[in-house]
Design an enzyme around this catalytic site. Sequence first.
Site, short mmCIF file in Angstrom:
data_model
loop_
_atom_site.label_atom_id
_atom_site.label_comp_id
_atom_site.label_asym_id
_atom_site.label_seq_id
_atom_site.Cartn_x
_atom_site.Cartn_y
_atom_site.Cartn_z
NE ARG A 120 19.90 4.99 34.00
CZ ARG A 120 19.71 4.14 33.47
NH1 ARG A 120 19.18 4.52 32.16
NH2 ARG A 120 20.36 2.91 33.99
CB SER A 205 23.12 1.85 38.10
OG SER A 205 23.21 0.58 37.42
CD GLU A 306 20.66 6.06 37.36
OE1 GLU A 306 19.72 5.41 38.74
OE2 GLU A 306 20.72 5.10 36.95
#
Length: 312
Positions: A120, A205, A306
Amino acid sequence: MLGGGSNLVIADGGWPGLVVRIAIGGISSPATNDAAGNAVLFSVGAGVDWDDFVAQAVAQNCAGVECLSGIPGSVGGTPVQNVGAYGQEVSGTIESVRALDLKEDRIVVLPKPACGFRYRASIFNTTERGRYIILRVNYRLKRGGAASLKYADLQKHFAERFPEPVAGKKTPPSLAEVREAVRAIRRSKGMLLVAGDADCRSAGSFFKNPVLDEAQFKDLAARAAAQGLEIPSYPALDAQRKVSAAWLVEHSGFCKGYARGAAGISHKHALALINRGDAKASDIVGLKDEIQHGVQEAWGILLAPEPVFVGF
Ligand code: EPU
């Protein structure tokens, strides 16, 4: 600089300035770049809808992004957070990124190693945040390549559909079948945008899966074991372990379907923070804070969000 906008939390006060939405289009006709003719390079405009590109790649029988089906957002956003799901990350297929370098005031082509891809993360959302505007992304796919079936949920999906190999031979699922399977799994987890379904009105998410070093992981696993629990975990780089943020949320007093006014947790996945109606950004942030606090209290781990926060 706005891409697809699917991974943003924008403050209730808005953004006090100009917003530029990148709409650069075009998926180049594939160029073959190896002797066997299997590697196919796609040059894709940053503004192209990501799932449209995946659909085209699959339709042209090119492997490498089929597990990334059904992810909202645009192509230019994919290198930024090294988008990943169901066993693939875009870093596995990105050959280079064409970008406007605001520091040097020129257009550059960054080969994959210069992008610093990790879970990520890339230079675009860490060390060089704000420096580059991504214009095009070049992906190297494999024509006629086999679909990736690394992720347990996918293996389970196909094992349930085809329990018995026919005459001892099992034809592997096609890219198109894997694409449909991924979309079905995402849908069941509230991770596919479906009009009218409040459970998927989220930024995907909301928290990253924490990456722990060996000592931290052992400590966490021991504390879970003391309660008769086992935390789902996966190997990560450099002997680290990635643990499930969804599990931590659910084992800190938050159930799926948890509601906090107009904000809440999806009934389908503990990491999807949803807008249950007319939630404000402050409601979402309030819920985020409550979950972070709860998980920190219960397990001593601070979950990192995130999405990108704008205007806070
Ligand atoms: N789990 C729970 N509760 C839940 C959901 C999952 O306890 O509500 C536990 C289960 O044990 C499950 C494990 O967590 O086996 C893993 O769940 P899942 O397969 O749904 O994956 P994830 O780790 O929660 C990650 C990505 C997703 C990506 C999926 C599939 C992160 C933060 N999330 O989720 O990415 O689609 O894997 O590869 O890495 C996104 O980034 O926005 C995103 C949706």
